[in-house]
Scaffold this motif. Structure first.
Motif, short mmCIF file in Angstrom:
data_model
loop_
_atom_site.label_atom_id
_atom_site.label_comp_id
_atom_site.label_asym_id
_atom_site.label_seq_id
_atom_site.Cartn_x
_atom_site.Cartn_y
_atom_site.Cartn_z
N ARG A 196 0.86 -1.19 0.00
CA ARG A 196 0.00 0.00 0.00
C ARG A 196 0.89 1.23 0.00
N MET A 197 0.51 2.24 -0.75
CA MET A 197 1.29 3.48 -0.83
C MET A 197 0.44 4.66 -0.39
N LEU A 198 1.08 5.63 0.23
CA LEU A 198 0.40 6.82 0.73
C LEU A 198 0.73 8.02 -0.16
N LEU A 199 -0.29 8.55 -0.79
CA LEU A 199 -0.14 9.76 -1.61
C LEU A 199 -0.65 10.92 -0.75
N GLU A 256 -8.80 8.63 0.52
CA GLU A 256 -9.52 8.02 -0.60
C GLU A 256 -8.67 6.91 -1.21
N GLU A 257 -9.27 5.75 -1.35
CA GLU A 257 -8.56 4.64 -2.00
C GLU A 257 -8.63 4.82 -3.51
N LEU A 258 -7.48 4.82 -4.17
CA LEU A 258 -7.42 4.94 -5.62
C LEU A 258 -7.34 3.55 -6.26
N ASN A 259 -7.44 3.49 -7.57
CA ASN A 259 -7.42 2.21 -8.26
C ASN A 259 -6.06 1.52 -8.12
N ILE A 272 0.23 -2.48 -6.48
CA ILE A 272 0.27 -1.29 -5.64
C ILE A 272 -1.16 -0.79 -5.38
N SER A 273 -1.49 -0.61 -4.10
CA SER A 273 -2.78 -0.04 -3.70
C SER A 273 -2.52 1.35 -3.15
N PRO A 274 -2.79 2.42 -3.93
CA PRO A 274 -2.51 3.78 -3.45
C PRO A 274 -3.70 4.37 -2.69
N TYR A 275 -3.37 5.15 -1.66
CA TYR A 275 -4.38 5.87 -0.88
C TYR A 275 -4.02 7.35 -0.90
N GLN A 276 -4.93 8.17 -1.44
CA GLN A 276 -4.71 9.61 -1.48
C GLN A 276 -5.20 10.23 -0.18
N CYS A 277 -4.32 10.94 0.50
CA CYS A 277 -4.61 11.49 1.82
C CYS A 277 -4.36 13.00 1.80
N SER A 278 -5.38 13.78 2.07
CA SER A 278 -5.25 15.23 2.16
C SER A 278 -5.11 15.62 3.62
N LEU A 279 -4.27 16.62 3.87
CA LEU A 279 -4.01 17.05 5.25
C LEU A 279 -4.71 18.36 5.57
N LYS A 280 -5.25 18.46 6.80
CA LYS A 280 -5.75 19.75 7.31
C LYS A 280 -4.58 20.64 7.68
N SER A 281 -3.59 20.05 8.30
CA SER A 281 -2.39 20.77 8.70
C SER A 281 -1.21 19.83 8.59
N LYS A 282 -0.04 20.40 8.38
CA LYS A 282 1.16 19.63 8.14
C LYS A 282 2.02 19.60 9.41
N ALA A 283 2.70 18.51 9.64
CA ALA A 283 3.62 18.42 10.77
C ALA A 283 4.70 19.48 10.61
N TYR A 284 5.24 19.91 11.71
CA TYR A 284 6.20 21.03 11.69
C TYR A 284 7.36 20.75 10.75
N ALA A 285 7.89 19.55 10.77
CA ALA A 285 9.04 19.24 9.92
C ALA A 285 9.10 17.75 9.65
N VAL A 286 9.75 17.38 8.55
CA VAL A 286 10.04 15.98 8.26
C VAL A 286 11.56 15.87 8.10
N SER A 287 12.06 14.67 8.25
CA SER A 287 13.50 14.46 8.13
C SER A 287 13.94 14.71 6.69
N GLU A 288 14.82 15.68 6.48
CA GLU A 288 15.26 16.02 5.13
C GLU A 288 16.10 14.91 4.51
N ASP A 289 16.64 14.01 5.35
CA ASP A 289 17.45 12.92 4.82
C ASP A 289 16.59 11.87 4.13
N THR A 290 15.33 11.77 4.53
CA THR A 290 14.49 10.70 4.00
C THR A 290 13.21 11.18 3.32
N HIS A 291 12.74 12.40 3.62
CA HIS A 291 11.47 12.88 3.07
C HIS A 291 11.61 14.29 2.52
N VAL A 292 10.75 14.60 1.56
CA VAL A 292 10.71 15.95 1.01
C VAL A 292 9.29 16.24 0.53
N TRP A 293 8.83 17.48 0.73
CA TRP A 293 7.56 17.92 0.15
C TRP A 293 7.85 18.50 -1.23
#
Length: 321
Positions: A196-199, A256-259, A272-293
């Motif tokens: 499963r993947m998180l979009l 929302e589950e996508l096709n 691959i089962s993708p799930y589209q997830c919209s956020l009300k608010s974003k976490a203050y920060a993510v690890s720049e070594d592993t994640h990027v917006w």
């Protein structure tokens, strides 16, 4: 690029790659993300990582000039024995034997060699023949002719035996075994893996990308965060699992589950089962070594696997309709 990819698919990638990295020094000085972005869609991403590592070693160890000796070339990342011999022969006129896939096919047919060519016993036999057949002079013409023979006449299917200069000595032709040689590898059942993947999209329509480990599928590229696939989960349980995982990056607004879609690798299929997830608010920060917006609309230029890039392009297109 031509290893495991057809010429027609390679050409636009090749042109863009040389435009951005016109020499070995510019490639060596590029970031991993830049190199992988230019390779995104070609697959077999270890090739790109090896190419980048090779450029760095050539610059740092050999002053930006590739070594002449086949054994030194073969020690560089991504350059095997046959490729090293080809580089040495064409670039420096070195007397070295090649044994690529086309040449293996020519030899197995001409000499009537049974057995799968990649097995150690058969491959050793082919290398001995390749070395014994080398001419004393004009190695470039011989090597090019041998490669062209396999690429244009002694092809995998529908070989042009009537036009082949070796037809009178070809064992496979004389014994009517052209279709049988070279012997094919025994086929194995292709397993299917599920994930499963998180979009995850924030309020400004940026998608969360996660850098994958250097080793493994899509190594070194960015992709979407994944969840392990657990069977026998109800829809409610899966949504709860997704919601819990998303909370690390912000407060979920909608899920929302996508096709589902399937991507085929050499040794397995990935469902691959993708799930589209919209956020009300974003976490203050993510690890720049592993994640990027990353802006969703710009994902076509990101170092992403082709199926993930296609998925994000589809989501962006739906939003614009």
């Amino acid at each position: 690029m031509l290893q495991q990819t057809q010429v027609a698919a390679v050409i636009p990638y090749y042109q863009r790659f040389l435009s951005s990295f016109p020499d070995v020094a510019s490639l060596a000085n590029a970031s991993s993300e830049q190199v992988m972005a230019h390779w995104s869609g070609l697959g077999y991403y270890t090739r790109a990582r090896n190419l980048h590592a090779c450029a760095k070693r050539v610059v740092h160890e050999y002053g930006g000039v590739f070594p002449h000796q086949p054994e030194l070339l073969a020690d560089l990342p991504g350059i095997g024995r046959s490729t090293a011999a080809a580089i040495a022969a064409f670039s420096y006129g070195a007397r070295a034997a090649i044994l690529d896939g086309n040449v293996k096919r020519v030899f197995t047919r001409v000499f009537g060699i049974d057995g799968f060519p990649a097995t150690k016993v058969v491959e050793n036999d082919l290398w001995l023949r390749a070395q014994a057949l080398m001419p004393e002079a004009d190695i470039q013409s011989y090597t090019q002719g041998l490669m062209d023979l396999g690429a244009t006449l002694c092809t995998r299917t529908k070989p042009r035996c009537n036009d082949c200069p070796l037809q009178k000595r070809c064992v496979a032709l004389a014994t009517d075994r052209i279709a049988e040689l070279p012997a094919k590898k025994a086929k194995k059942a292709v397993p299917t893996k599920q994930i499963r993947m998180l979009l995850i999209l924030d309020q400004s329509n940026q998608v969360l990308l996660e850098k994958r480990p250097e080793i493994g599928i899509w190594g070194g590229l960015f992709s979407l965060p994944e969840l392990a696939f657990e069977k026998d989960k109800t829809v409610r349980q899966v949504i709860g699992q997704v919601q819990h995982a998303v909370q690390e990056f912000g407060e979920p607004d909608s899920i929302e589950e996508l096709n589902k879609f399937t991507h085929v690798f050499t040794h397995f299929k990935l469902e691959i089962s993708p799930y589209q997830c919209s956020l009300k608010s974003k976490a203050y920060a993510v690890s720049e070594d592993t994640h990027v917006w990353y802006p969703l609309e710009q994902c076509n230029a990101a170092p992403l696997p082709a199926p993930i890039k296609k998925l994000l392009g589809w989501v962006a297109a739906v939003q614009n309709t």
